[in-house]
Design a protein around this motif. Structure first.
Motif, PDB file in Angstrom:
ATOM      1  N   LEU A  15       0.811  -1.221   0.000  1.00  0.00           N
ATOM      2  CA  LEU A  15       0.000   0.000   0.000  1.00  0.00           C
ATOM      3  C   LEU A  15       0.846   1.273   0.000  1.00  0.00           C
ATOM      4  O   LEU A  15       0.349   2.342  -0.377  1.00  0.00           O
ATOM      5  CB  LEU A  15      -0.943   0.003   1.206  1.00  0.00           C
ATOM      6  N   VAL A  16       2.092   1.180   0.403  1.00  0.00           N
ATOM      7  CA  VAL A  16       2.949   2.364   0.507  1.00  0.00           C
ATOM      8  C   VAL A  16       3.014   3.151  -0.807  1.00  0.00           C
ATOM      9  O   VAL A  16       2.907   4.377  -0.791  1.00  0.00           O
ATOM     10  CB  VAL A  16       4.356   1.992   1.023  1.00  0.00           C
ATOM     11  N   PRO A  17       3.148   2.508  -1.985  1.00  0.00           N
ATOM     12  CA  PRO A  17       3.225   3.298  -3.226  1.00  0.00           C
ATOM     13  C   PRO A  17       1.968   4.119  -3.531  1.00  0.00           C
ATOM     14  O   PRO A  17       2.031   5.078  -4.296  1.00  0.00           O
ATOM     15  CB  PRO A  17       3.436   2.238  -4.316  1.00  0.00           C
ATOM     16  N   HIS A  18       0.859   3.790  -2.924  1.00  0.00           N
ATOM     17  CA  HIS A  18      -0.389   4.522  -3.166  1.00  0.00           C
ATOM     18  C   HIS A  18      -0.484   5.798  -2.326  1.00  0.00           C
ATOM     19  O   HIS A  18      -1.339   6.645  -2.587  1.00  0.00           O
ATOM     20  CB  HIS A  18      -1.594   3.638  -2.852  1.00  0.00           C
ATOM     21  N   ILE A  19       0.378   5.928  -1.322  1.00  0.00           N
ATOM     22  CA  ILE A  19       0.316   7.047  -0.383  1.00  0.00           C
ATOM     23  C   ILE A  19       1.343   8.098  -0.797  1.00  0.00           C
ATOM     24  O   ILE A  19       2.536   7.814  -0.877  1.00  0.00           O
ATOM     25  CB  ILE A  19       0.557   6.554   1.058  1.00  0.00           C
ATOM     26  N   VAL A  20       0.871   9.293  -1.056  1.00  0.00           N
ATOM     27  CA  VAL A  20       1.748  10.363  -1.530  1.00  0.00           C
ATOM     28  C   VAL A  20       2.532  10.945  -0.351  1.00  0.00           C
ATOM     29  O   VAL A  20       1.958  11.368   0.657  1.00  0.00           O
ATOM     30  CB  VAL A  20       0.923  11.472  -2.224  1.00  0.00           C
ATOM     31  N   VAL A  75      -3.911   8.291   4.034  1.00  0.00           N
ATOM     32  CA  VAL A  75      -4.553   7.053   3.582  1.00  0.00           C
ATOM     33  C   VAL A  75      -5.951   7.359   3.034  1.00  0.00           C
ATOM     34  O   VAL A  75      -6.364   6.811   2.012  1.00  0.00           O
ATOM     35  CB  VAL A  75      -4.590   6.004   4.705  1.00  0.00           C
ATOM     36  N   ARG A  76      -6.670   8.250   3.690  1.00  0.00           N
ATOM     37  CA  ARG A  76      -7.995   8.643   3.194  1.00  0.00           C
ATOM     38  C   ARG A  76      -7.878   9.261   1.798  1.00  0.00           C
ATOM     39  O   ARG A  76      -8.648   8.938   0.892  1.00  0.00           O
ATOM     40  CB  ARG A  76      -8.667   9.632   4.147  1.00  0.00           C
ATOM     41  N   GLY A  84     -10.144   6.699  -9.446  1.00  0.00           N
ATOM     42  CA  GLY A  84      -9.949   7.523 -10.638  1.00  0.00           C
ATOM     43  C   GLY A  84      -8.651   7.244 -11.368  1.00  0.00           C
ATOM     44  O   GLY A  84      -8.470   7.635 -12.517  1.00  0.00           O
ATOM     45  N   ARG A  85      -7.723   6.544 -10.698  1.00  0.00           N
ATOM     46  CA  ARG A  85      -6.414   6.238 -11.281  1.00  0.00           C
ATOM     47  C   ARG A  85      -6.257   4.763 -11.634  1.00  0.00           C
ATOM     48  O   ARG A  85      -5.235   4.364 -12.152  1.00  0.00           O
ATOM     49  CB  ARG A  85      -5.317   6.613 -10.287  1.00  0.00           C
ATOM     50  N   CYS A  86      -7.245   3.969 -11.308  1.00  0.00           N
ATOM     51  CA  CYS A  86      -7.118   2.516 -11.414  1.00  0.00           C
ATOM     52  C   CYS A  86      -8.027   1.973 -12.515  1.00  0.00           C
ATOM     53  O   CYS A  86      -9.221   2.260 -12.540  1.00  0.00           O
ATOM     54  CB  CYS A  86      -7.483   1.875 -10.073  1.00  0.00           C
ATOM     55  N   THR A  87      -7.448   1.166 -13.383  1.00  0.00           N
ATOM     56  CA  THR A  87      -8.236   0.573 -14.466  1.00  0.00           C
ATOM     57  C   THR A  87      -9.092  -0.593 -13.982  1.00  0.00           C
ATOM     58  O   THR A  87     -10.026  -0.995 -14.670  1.00  0.00           O
ATOM     59  CB  THR A  87      -7.322   0.082 -15.602  1.00  0.00           C
ATOM     60  N   GLU A  88      -8.794  -1.135 -12.806  1.00  0.00           N
ATOM     61  CA  GLU A  88      -9.567  -2.252 -12.268  1.00  0.00           C
ATOM     62  C   GLU A  88     -10.809  -1.799 -11.504  1.00  0.00           C
ATOM     63  O   GLU A  88     -11.758  -2.570 -11.362  1.00  0.00           O
ATOM     64  CB  GLU A  88      -8.701  -3.104 -11.348  1.00  0.00           C
ATOM     65  N   CYS A  89     -10.790  -0.591 -10.984  1.00  0.00           N
ATOM     66  CA  CYS A  89     -11.935  -0.068 -10.236  1.00  0.00           C
ATOM     67  C   CYS A  89     -12.960   0.471 -11.237  1.00  0.00           C
ATOM     68  O   CYS A  89     -12.700   1.442 -11.934  1.00  0.00           O
ATOM     69  CB  CYS A  89     -11.499   1.048  -9.281  1.00  0.00           C
ATOM     70  N   ARG A  90     -14.107  -0.175 -11.293  1.00  0.00           N
ATOM     71  CA  ARG A  90     -15.104   0.185 -12.297  1.00  0.00           C
ATOM     72  C   ARG A  90     -16.344   0.857 -11.705  1.00  0.00           C
ATOM     73  O   ARG A  90     -17.271   1.175 -12.405  1.00  0.00           O
ATOM     74  CB  ARG A  90     -15.513  -1.058 -13.071  1.00  0.00           C
ATOM     75  N   GLY A  91     -16.372   1.037 -10.431  1.00  0.00           N
ATOM     76  CA  GLY A  91     -17.524   1.657  -9.795  1.00  0.00           C
ATOM     77  C   GLY A  91     -17.578   1.275  -8.332  1.00  0.00           C
ATOM     78  O   GLY A  91     -16.784   0.479  -7.862  1.00  0.00           O
ATOM     79  N   PRO A  92     -18.510   1.829  -7.583  1.00  0.00           N
ATOM     80  CA  PRO A  92     -18.595   1.581  -6.141  1.00  0.00           C
ATOM     81  C   PRO A  92     -18.738   0.106  -5.779  1.00  0.00           C
ATOM     82  O   PRO A  92     -18.311  -0.318  -4.723  1.00  0.00           O
ATOM     83  CB  PRO A  92     -19.832   2.368  -5.705  1.00  0.00           C
ATOM     84  N   ALA A  93     -19.317  -0.685  -6.671  1.00  0.00           N
ATOM     85  CA  ALA A  93     -19.516  -2.104  -6.363  1.00  0.00           C
ATOM     86  C   ALA A  93     -18.394  -2.979  -6.912  1.00  0.00           C
ATOM     87  O   ALA A  93     -18.361  -4.174  -6.648  1.00  0.00           O
ATOM     88  CB  ALA A  93     -20.850  -2.576  -6.923  1.00  0.00           C
ATOM     89  N   ASP A  94     -17.458  -2.404  -7.665  1.00  0.00           N
ATOM     90  CA  ASP A  94     -16.401  -3.190  -8.298  1.00  0.00           C
ATOM     91  C   ASP A  94     -15.058  -2.500  -8.075  1.00  0.00           C
ATOM     92  O   ASP A  94     -14.532  -1.825  -8.966  1.00  0.00           O
ATOM     93  CB  ASP A  94     -16.699  -3.346  -9.787  1.00  0.00           C
ATOM     94  N   LEU A  95     -14.524  -2.661  -6.876  1.00  0.00           N
ATOM     95  CA  LEU A  95     -13.266  -2.017  -6.494  1.00  0.00           C
ATOM     96  C   LEU A  95     -12.151  -3.056  -6.426  1.00  0.00           C
ATOM     97  O   LEU A  95     -12.374  -4.192  -6.016  1.00  0.00           O
ATOM     98  CB  LEU A  95     -13.420  -1.318  -5.150  1.00  0.00           C
ATOM     99  N   ASP A  97      -8.423  -4.843  -5.266  1.00  0.00           N
ATOM    100  CA  ASP A  97      -7.893  -5.250  -3.964  1.00  0.00           C
ATOM    101  C   ASP A  97      -7.149  -4.116  -3.269  1.00  0.00           C
ATOM    102  O   ASP A  97      -7.252  -3.954  -2.055  1.00  0.00           O
ATOM    103  CB  ASP A  97      -6.967  -6.451  -4.119  1.00  0.00           C
ATOM    104  N   ALA A  98      -6.401  -3.320  -4.033  1.00  0.00           N
ATOM    105  CA  ALA A  98      -5.649  -2.214  -3.420  1.00  0.00           C
ATOM    106  C   ALA A  98      -6.596  -1.187  -2.808  1.00  0.00           C
ATOM    107  O   ALA A  98      -6.366  -0.726  -1.683  1.00  0.00           O
ATOM    108  CB  ALA A  98      -4.745  -1.549  -4.449  1.00  0.00           C
ATOM    109  N   ARG A  99      -7.650  -0.838  -3.506  1.00  0.00           N
ATOM    110  CA  ARG A  99      -8.616   0.142  -2.984  1.00  0.00           C
ATOM    111  C   ARG A  99      -9.289  -0.397  -1.728  1.00  0.00           C
ATOM    112  O   ARG A  99      -9.475   0.324  -0.750  1.00  0.00           O
ATOM    113  CB  ARG A  99      -9.639   0.486  -4.069  1.00  0.00           C
ATOM    114  N   CYS A 100      -9.661  -1.671  -1.747  1.00  0.00           N
ATOM    115  CA  CYS A 100     -10.280  -2.286  -0.569  1.00  0.00           C
ATOM    116  C   CYS A 100      -9.306  -2.322   0.605  1.00  0.00           C
ATOM    117  O   CYS A 100      -9.689  -2.065   1.746  1.00  0.00           O
ATOM    118  CB  CYS A 100     -10.780  -3.686  -0.904  1.00  0.00           C
ATOM    119  N   ALA A 101      -8.029  -2.616   0.321  1.00  0.00           N
ATOM    120  CA  ALA A 101      -7.021  -2.654   1.373  1.00  0.00           C
ATOM    121  C   ALA A 101      -6.782  -1.271   1.961  1.00  0.00           C
ATOM    122  O   ALA A 101      -6.579  -1.120   3.179  1.00  0.00           O
ATOM    123  CB  ALA A 101      -5.723  -3.248   0.840  1.00  0.00           C
ATOM    124  N   LEU A 102      -6.796  -0.235   1.135  1.00  0.00           N
ATOM    125  CA  LEU A 102      -6.666   1.140   1.644  1.00  0.00           C
ATOM    126  C   LEU A 102      -7.840   1.480   2.561  1.00  0.00           C
ATOM    127  O   LEU A 102      -7.652   2.098   3.610  1.00  0.00           O
ATOM    128  CB  LEU A 102      -6.583   2.139   0.488  1.00  0.00           C
TER     129      LEU A 102
END
Length: 111
Positions: A15-20, A75-76, A84-95, A97-102
């Motif tokens: 998760l560290v690479p996702h945190i600015v 983290v928030r 908005g940056r992830c090609t795997e996240c397609r909507g609130p119901a389809d997130l 693993d990284a987004r869920c872990a965050l």
């Protein structure tokens, strides 16, 4: 207010690479070695610090740590910006693993 832990909390490496983080050249020596919060500058102890992993920039190794309040905010922000940056996240119901872990990490930081 949560009771302080007796060990250094670490952000999972995946998760560290996702945190600015702030730019290295803008930080004091105390912030680059983890004595102070990388964002807010608060003095840290083993009980209050959250380890943000080893980073290497231009051959320089640094070891940022942060306070719980600043880590929650970072983290928030990472969680909210991720879809908005992830090609795997397609909507609130389809997130992904990284987004869920965050999101799970944010819940853990709130305890």
């Amino acid at each position: 207010m949560p009771a302080p832990t007796t060990h250094l909390m670490a952000i999972p490496a995946a998760l560290v690479p996702h945190i600015v983080l702030p730019r290295l050249e803008l930080l004091s020596e105390a912030r680059t070695r983890g004595a102070e919060c990388v964002w807010g500058g608060e003095r840290l102890t083993i009980e209050t610090a959250i380890y943000l992993g080893k980073h290497t920039d231009d051959g320089f190794n640094w070891f940022p740590r942060a306070c719980r309040r600043c880590t929650k905010a970072a983290v928030r922000a990472a969680r909210d910006a991720h879809p908005g940056r992830c090609t795997e996240c397609r909507g609130p119901a389809d997130l992904c693993d990284a987004r869920c872990a965050l999101h799970d990490l944010l819940l853990e930081l709130r305890r």
